[in-house]
Design a protein around this motif. Structure first.
Motif, PDB file in Angstrom:
ATOM      1  N   GLY A 299       9.986  -9.058  -8.421  1.00 37.52           N
ATOM      2  CA  GLY A 299      10.722  -7.160  -7.770  1.00 37.52           C
ATOM      3  C   GLY A 299       9.010  -6.694  -7.738  1.00 37.52           C
ATOM      4  O   GLY A 299       8.655  -5.651  -6.888  1.00 37.52           O
ATOM      5  N   TRP A 300       8.726  -6.898  -9.689  1.00 35.82           N
ATOM      6  CA  TRP A 300       7.617  -6.303  -9.732  1.00 35.82           C
ATOM      7  C   TRP A 300       6.577  -6.329  -9.240  1.00 35.82           C
ATOM      8  O   TRP A 300       5.083  -6.015  -8.912  1.00 35.82           O
ATOM      9  CB  TRP A 300       7.747  -6.769 -10.989  1.00 35.82           C
TER      10      TRP A 300
ATOM     11  N   PHE B 154       5.956  -8.159  -5.987  1.00 36.42           N
ATOM     12  CA  PHE B 154       6.246  -7.632  -4.935  1.00 36.42           C
ATOM     13  C   PHE B 154       5.490  -5.833  -4.833  1.00 36.42           C
ATOM     14  O   PHE B 154       5.209  -5.614  -4.305  1.00 36.42           O
ATOM     15  CB  PHE B 154       6.969  -8.084  -4.124  1.00 36.42           C
ATOM     16  N   MET B 155       6.238  -5.377  -5.615  1.00 38.57           N
ATOM     17  CA  MET B 155       6.041  -3.874  -5.501  1.00 38.57           C
ATOM     18  C   MET B 155       4.365  -3.574  -6.439  1.00 38.57           C
ATOM     19  O   MET B 155       3.641  -2.298  -5.494  1.00 38.57           O
ATOM     20  CB  MET B 155       7.087  -3.179  -6.656  1.00 38.57           C
TER      21      MET B 155
ATOM     22  N   SER C 217       1.827  -4.663  -3.851  1.00 35.92           N
ATOM     23  CA  SER C 217       2.107  -4.202  -2.517  1.00 35.92           C
ATOM     24  C   SER C 217       0.859  -3.086  -2.857  1.00 35.92           C
ATOM     25  O   SER C 217       0.336  -2.150  -1.742  1.00 35.92           O
ATOM     26  CB  SER C 217       3.051  -3.963  -2.147  1.00 35.92           C
ATOM     27  N   VAL C 218       1.352  -1.807  -3.745  1.00 34.57           N
ATOM     28  CA  VAL C 218       0.815  -1.354  -3.811  1.00 34.57           C
ATOM     29  C   VAL C 218      -0.276  -0.846  -4.326  1.00 34.57           C
ATOM     30  O   VAL C 218      -1.252   0.439  -4.269  1.00 34.57           O
ATOM     31  CB  VAL C 218       1.940   0.087  -5.227  1.00 34.57           C
TER      32      VAL C 218
ATOM     33  N   ALA D  72      -2.608  -3.236  -3.892  1.00 38.03           N
ATOM     34  CA  ALA D  72      -3.064  -3.723  -2.687  1.00 38.03           C
ATOM     35  C   ALA D  72      -4.065  -2.007  -1.467  1.00 38.03           C
ATOM     36  O   ALA D  72      -5.428  -2.306  -1.288  1.00 38.03           O
ATOM     37  CB  ALA D  72      -2.620  -5.043  -2.163  1.00 38.03           C
ATOM     38  N   VAL D  73      -3.013  -1.547  -1.466  1.00 39.99           N
ATOM     39  CA  VAL D  73      -3.277  -0.707  -0.388  1.00 39.99           C
ATOM     40  C   VAL D  73      -4.098   0.722  -1.093  1.00 39.99           C
ATOM     41  O   VAL D  73      -4.773   1.080  -0.437  1.00 39.99           O
ATOM     42  CB  VAL D  73      -1.855  -0.099   0.328  1.00 39.99           C
ATOM     43  N   VAL D  74      -3.722   0.834  -2.385  1.00 44.96           N
ATOM     44  CA  VAL D  74      -4.014   1.746  -2.722  1.00 44.96           C
ATOM     45  C   VAL D  74      -6.104   1.620  -3.045  1.00 44.96           C
ATOM     46  O   VAL D  74      -6.718   2.624  -2.988  1.00 44.96           O
ATOM     47  CB  VAL D  74      -3.521   1.507  -4.466  1.00 44.96           C
TER      48      VAL D  74
ATOM     49  N   LEU E 262      -7.737  -0.286  -1.641  1.00 47.62           N
ATOM     50  CA  LEU E 262      -7.975  -0.874   0.048  1.00 47.62           C
ATOM     51  C   LEU E 262      -8.639   0.683   0.292  1.00 47.62           C
ATOM     52  O   LEU E 262      -9.578   0.857   0.609  1.00 47.62           O
ATOM     53  CB  LEU E 262      -6.829  -0.928   1.362  1.00 47.62           C
ATOM     54  N   THR E 263      -7.236   1.746   0.184  1.00 46.59           N
ATOM     55  CA  THR E 263      -7.345   2.499   0.860  1.00 46.59           C
ATOM     56  C   THR E 263      -8.623   3.329  -0.249  1.00 46.59           C
ATOM     57  O   THR E 263      -9.390   4.573   0.683  1.00 46.59           O
ATOM     58  CB  THR E 263      -6.523   3.805   0.084  1.00 46.59           C
TER      59      THR E 263
END
Lengths: 544, 47
Positions: free
Chosen positions: B5-6, B8-9, B12-13, B15-17, B19-20
């Motif tokens: 869970g850690w 994946f969380m 994911s966070v 990767a998105v941060v 990229l942004t």
């Protein structure tokens, strides 16, 4: 004379009005991102992820982002800018006509006006709910009583009374629905902003609203992540377990291994659907917004930036707030539910338990209101562009005419409020099904009519980053295949087309709502027919 | 919360941060200022 040249020298081109254009690059990025960020980012995504494998859901989610969401976004940005900057067309029928040169595509493009127009009719109602809740938190008028065992029931009743969920009509228990008043307020705000146009209205507002939305969400996020274990008598209900409920990869009922959800086709369909609807592809909005770019303005980096902004709100804010907060106060049973259930029934109870809940409740619903208004604004512009370029109607008259049409639609949705029948029917046939259809048409137009390789070259004109070399292959074969499989699986699901067709056979509000949708579509087709005469006289000329 | 869970969380966070941040850095900092600002056109071609 206007600075135009015609590809058809035999015709005398009608002067093309110089279009409105975005003033800044950040303005168009935030406007497109604002259009995409909506209630689904904060309410639908967490529910979908938690119910479809938890953390494992993110694998098909990111694959769909790369193979479906971003490529279609790039295609929409490219055809929009090409038709707008080169040929002066801004509405979907005009854009489709300019790209293809064929009348049939203009008729198909009328779906790109229908979708945002009809969605606006019910989205404005949902938007008014968000504003109503925000004001009610600020004024302390949400009363869920003092007995915790009745909080959930009273929260549901509060929502039902406000929306008229229990019976049709504008009056419930002798009182006018608050949503009627607040919907009027929201209408006035929307049309005031849209009246000021692309630069002074939409762009200026989004440049303020998007950062404000992020600040509101970050404040609520910090509050949720610092809750610890609010009830010492229930030590399992803490922040870490709340995050675990959302992010731990879960097996299925028959298989407990973490990757079991990945073997279930439903997980992949849910992930692709979430990406698809979240990025607002197939709404007819991105092609309209990007048509106000200049010929050498970047679309590749801007498209990716707008998409990543949407993902930031969805994964980093929506994914860390909604489900964990609900779990901490209500446990596993309270942390599941649909978009409206989670947003308007569960979260008010959560804020009641939360220290300082009234201010965080206000920030949360105000943020949802901002998310909604940046989306609803984008739904008006495509129809205005169609009236302006199809019939040479001034912006003032276009806004007035659109105001009358959308008011009639919103009144219909508010009146037939029992079980949200009108809203639900319109959302299914237009807000879901037609979007699949339009997205597929846009991919075909870009990859097969315009040509994937030519499309890549057009996209890279003025681009600040190169497209991946594999992009033409993906947009020509992978994205449409992905889209068609998803659409087919969605259609045959027993809860979708079979159930809806059955409900139509029973008549009533669903049948009447579909009749309204068809009437609007027929009217738009007729208007496209008239507009085509004007466009054919003008020719697909290039605007210098 | 499990280790998976850690992963994946945080994955994911992050990767998105990432990229942004990359996109905004490239769009606003790396590109020239003339590309960031356009003056709104105000040309009436109805002559």
């Amino acid at each position: 004379m206007s600075p135009t040249k015609s590809r058809e020298p035999g015709k005398s081109p009608e002067p093309v009005k110089s279009p409105e254009q975005w003033a800044t690059k950040i303005g168009v990025i935030l406007a497109v991102a604002g259009s995409a960020v909506g209630l689904g980012n904060f309410l639908r995504f967490p529910g979908q992820a938690a119910q479809n494998g938890g953390g494992a859901f993110m694998i098909p989610y990111f694959i769909a982002f790369l193979l479906l969401g971003v490529p279609i976004c790039w295609a929409e940005w490219t055809i929009g800018r090409h038709a707008g900057a080169r040929h002066g067309y801004h509405s979907a029928p005009g854009v489709f006509y300019a790209i293809s040169g064929k009348r049939v595509w203009a008729y198909l493009g009328s779906i790109g006006v229908l979708i945002p127009l009809v969605i606006y009719m019910y989205y404005i109602v949902i938007e008014s709910w968000c504003l109503t809740y925000a004001v009610q938190y600020l004024t302390g008028t949400i009363d869920l009583g003092t007995d915790p065992s009745h909080y959930a029931e009273r929260s549901a009743t509060h929502f039902a009374n406000m929306t008229g969920l229990s019976q049709n009509g504008f009056v419930y228990a002798g009182n006018l629905h608050p949503s009627v008043f607040w919907c009027t307020v929201v209408f006035i705000v929307n049309f005031t902003l849209i009246y000021f146009g692309i630069t002074k209205g939409i762009e200026s507002f989004c440049k303020v609203a998007m950062p404000l939305m992020a600040i509101c969400a970050l404040v609520v996020l910090i509050r949720v992540l610092t809750l610890g274990t609010p009830n010492p008598e229930l030590p399992d209900r803490n922040v870490i377990n709340g995050l675990g409920f959302m992010w731990n990869p879960k097996g299925t009922a028959t298989d407990g291994v973490w990757y079991a959800a990945l073997l279930n086709p439903q997980t992949w369909i849910a992930a692709a659907g979430q990406i698809f609807f979240s990025l607002s592809v197939g709404f007819g909005i991105i092609i309209n917004y990007s048509s106000y770019l200049r010929r050498r303005d970047d679309v590749v980096l801007s498209g990716l930036t707008a998409s990543s902004t949407n993902q930031f709100f969805e994964v980093c804010l929506g994914g860390l707030i909604t489900i964990p907060a609900a779990f901490i106060f209500l446990g596993a049973a309270g942390a599941v539910g649909g978009t409206f259930g989670l947003g308007f029934n569960t979260l008010p109870v959560v804020f009641l338990y939360m220290p300082g809940g009234w201010i965080f409740g206000f920030l949360w619903f105000f943020m949802l209101f901002l998310a909604a208004i940046t989306s609803s604004l984008s739904m008006l512009q495509p129809a205005i562009a169609f009236l302006e370029e199809g019939f040479n109607i001034s912006r003032k008259k276009s806004v007035t005419l659109l105001g009358l049409i959308s008011t009639a639609g919103a009144i219909y949705v508010m009146y037939f409020s029992k079980d949200l029948a009108a809203l639900d029917t319109m959302d299914f046939w237009v807000g879901t099904m037609m979007i699949y259809v339009l997205a597929t048409l846009q991919v075909i137009l870009f990859a097969w009519v315009l040509g994937a390789e030519k499309g890549r070259q057009l996209a890279e004109e003025g681009a600040e980053m190169k497209l991946p070399r594999i992009f033409p292959f993906i947009i020509k074969y992978v994205s449409p295949t992905y889209l068609l499989i998803m659409f087919g699986a969605w259609c045959v699901h027993p809860d979708n087309l079979p159930a809806r067709i059955k409900s139509l056979s029973e008549g009533g509000v669903p049948l009447f709502s579909v009749g309204i949708i068809l009437a609007v579509l027929v009217a738009l087709l007729g208007m496209t027919h008239l507009a085509l005469k004007r466009w054919e006289a003008r020719g697909i000329q290039e605007v210098l | 919360m499990t280790t998976a869970g850690w992963i994946f969380m945080c994955g994911s966070v992050s990767a998105v941060v990432a990229l942004t941040c990359f996109c905004y850095w490239k769009a606003l900092v790396q590109s020239g200022s003339e590309k960031k600002m356009h003056a709104p056109l105000d040309i009436d071609t109805d002559d």
